[in-house]
Enzyme design. Structure first.
Site, PDB file in Angstrom:
ATOM      1  N   ALA A   1     -12.769  -4.723   2.952  1.00  0.00           N
ATOM      2  CA  ALA A   1     -13.491  -5.922   3.388  1.00  0.00           C
ATOM      3  C   ALA A   1     -13.548  -6.068   4.909  1.00  0.00           C
ATOM      4  O   ALA A   1     -14.463  -6.712   5.431  1.00  0.00           O
ATOM      5  CB  ALA A   1     -12.863  -7.168   2.774  1.00  0.00           C
TER       6      ALA A   1
ATOM      7  N   ASP B   1      -1.064  -1.519  -4.290  1.00  0.00           N
ATOM      8  CA  ASP B   1      -2.391  -1.145  -3.801  1.00  0.00           C
ATOM      9  C   ASP B   1      -2.557   0.379  -3.902  1.00  0.00           C
ATOM     10  O   ASP B   1      -1.720   1.129  -3.397  1.00  0.00           O
ATOM     11  CB  ASP B   1      -2.503  -1.608  -2.331  1.00  0.00           C
ATOM     12  N   HIS B   2      -3.619   0.806  -4.548  1.00  0.00           N
ATOM     13  CA  HIS B   2      -3.931   2.242  -4.698  1.00  0.00           C
ATOM     14  C   HIS B   2      -2.776   3.066  -5.256  1.00  0.00           C
ATOM     15  O   HIS B   2      -2.395   4.090  -4.675  1.00  0.00           O
ATOM     16  CB  HIS B   2      -4.384   2.857  -3.355  1.00  0.00           C
TER      17      HIS B   2
ATOM     18  N   GLY C   1     -11.100   0.940   6.231  1.00  0.00           N
ATOM     19  CA  GLY C   1     -10.597   1.213   7.582  1.00  0.00           C
ATOM     20  C   GLY C   1     -11.561   0.963   8.728  1.00  0.00           C
ATOM     21  O   GLY C   1     -11.302   1.393   9.850  1.00  0.00           O
TER      22      GLY C   1
ATOM     23  N   SER D   1       0.840  -1.207   0.000  1.00  0.00           N
ATOM     24  CA  SER D   1       0.000   0.000   0.000  1.00  0.00           C
ATOM     25  C   SER D   1       0.871   1.251   0.000  1.00  0.00           C
ATOM     26  O   SER D   1       2.097   1.182   0.177  1.00  0.00           O
ATOM     27  CB  SER D   1      -0.883  -0.002   1.242  1.00  0.00           C
TER      28      SER D   1
ATOM     29  N   ASP E   1      -5.409   4.119  -8.904  1.00  0.00           N
ATOM     30  CA  ASP E   1      -6.653   4.581  -8.296  1.00  0.00           C
ATOM     31  C   ASP E   1      -6.899   6.035  -8.708  1.00  0.00           C
ATOM     32  O   ASP E   1      -6.383   6.953  -8.097  1.00  0.00           O
ATOM     33  CB  ASP E   1      -6.561   4.450  -6.769  1.00  0.00           C
TER      34      ASP E   1
ATOM     35  N   HIS F   1     -12.697  -3.628  -2.058  1.00  0.00           N
ATOM     36  CA  HIS F   1     -11.806  -3.011  -1.058  1.00  0.00           C
ATOM     37  C   HIS F   1     -12.597  -2.794   0.236  1.00  0.00           C
ATOM     38  O   HIS F   1     -13.819  -2.727   0.214  1.00  0.00           O
ATOM     39  CB  HIS F   1     -11.322  -1.645  -1.549  1.00  0.00           C
TER      40      HIS F   1
ATOM     41  N   THR G   1      -7.096  -3.623   7.349  1.00  0.00           N
ATOM     42  CA  THR G   1      -7.283  -3.154   8.731  1.00  0.00           C
ATOM     43  C   THR G   1      -7.335  -4.310   9.727  1.00  0.00           C
ATOM     44  O   THR G   1      -6.731  -4.248  10.804  1.00  0.00           O
ATOM     45  CB  THR G   1      -8.586  -2.334   8.824  1.00  0.00           C
TER      46      THR G   1
HETATM   47 ZN    ZN Z   1      -8.529   0.042  -0.942  1.00  0.00          ZN
END
Ligand code: ZN
Length: 318
Positions: A210, A82-83, A181, A50, A104, A208, A249
């Site tokens: 989850a 990621d992103h 989050g 990330s 993203d 995303h 998270t």
């Molecule tokens: Zn995400």
């Protein structure tokens, strides 16, 4: 084994009705927890780096961590961005050896999102690496939005069709009601919207946020959440075409919980490893829960190989 790309893996997940977990690679213990569990469950797995992890560990360190883990693993492992924030970062990650990219552009105007995504798919496809795009806005829990506001940010099916046609992206993260989050898994998903997007795009779709989503209908009943006819859980979403699920998270919370418990049990401990190991083990149990929920257990393939990798993809990863 060498890293594999997410292309064939997600196509296979889509065809066989399971989802692949994308777990965040934040430190060595978390990476090991994911790989060990994937091996124990014979599951393919995506380790994703990330923006937070890049800032924390540095791109080179994060990359080598996942690459080393994949080399030692007996199950297929994807190294995913990621992103991804922009074109240049995607190029850097491609050069670093990522086998799956993401751009993203969900906060940009649609035309701008399409333009940059298209540029990235062109260079990534030249070396056989797939690209995830994002449509609709998946909010953060800190945004404090109402359910109605979250719904208004969902991906539009007509736009999704145009987006896929014009960008040639390989998978798409769609906003269908999840929130980044969240500490508690209570959020329902809009399955009706998911079906519409699926029909119009035919692509493997990505969820995303989850950690905050209701896992099963039994969970919904237990938590007293009443699902409307158009709503569903994570389990429902996988049946309706979600092929990759991001979990971040909850892993972080499990790691901290494991360490906190260990520290409380041995307040005088001077060996840091004896505190970090229970953190890692707590992460393993969360990963195991999700791998089983996603149905990717037992899908690693014979000798750890993913069936259906194309010759050019195999060559690319030699
Ligand atoms: Zn995400």
């Amino acid at each position: 084994m060498p890293l594999v790309t997410s292309k064939e893996l997600l196509k296979r997940a889509q065809a066989e009705g399971f989802a692949v977990g994308a777990f965040n690679a934040n430190n060595m213990e978390c990476v090991q927890a994911v790989i060990e569990t994937a091996e124990e469950e014979q599951s393919p797995v995506i380790l994703q780096v990330s923006q937070g992890a890049i800032a924390y560990a540095g791109l080179e360190f994060a990359t080598m961590l996942v690459k080393t883990a994949a080399e030692l693993a007996t199950v297929p492992v994807v190294l995913h961005l990621d992103h991804g924030t922009d074109f240049l970062q995607n190029v850097r990650c491609l050069r670093a050896g990522f086998t799956s990219l993401m751009f993203d552009g969900s906060s940009l105007p649609l035309d701008e999102n399409i333009k940059i995504t298209r540029k990235i798919t062109e260079i990534a496809h030249a070396v056989g690496v797939p690209v995830e795009a994002e449509l609709g806005k998946i909010p953060k829990v800190e945004d404090n939005l109402t359910q109605e506001q979250v719904d208004n940010l969902m991906a539009d099916p007509e736009q999704a069709q145009r987006f896929v046609e014009e960008t040639d992206c390989d998978s798409m993260a769609v906003a269908i009601g999840s929130v980044h989050g969240m500490k508690e898994s209570i959020q329902p998903l809009n399955i009706e919207r998911l079906d519409e997007i699926k029909q119009r795009t035919g692509l493997p779709l990505v969820l995303h946020g989850a950690s905050g989503v209701l896992c099963t209908r039994a969970d919904a009943a237990e938590k007293g959440v009443k699902l409307e006819p158009h709503q569903g859980t994570l389990e429902d979403a996988i049946k309706h075409g979600i092929s990759k699920v991001n979990v971040a998270t909850e892993l972080s919370m499990a790691y901290l919980r494991g360490m906190k418990e260990a520290f409380e049990a041995r307040p005088g401990e001077k060996d840091m490893r004896k505190i970090m190991l229970p953190g890692k083990n707590a992460v393993k149990e969360v990963v195991r829960y999700y791998i089983k929920l996603f149905g990717s257990n037992g899908k690693a393939g014979r000798n750890g190989a993913v069936s259906g990798l194309t010759a050019s993809e195999i060559k690319y990863h030699e």
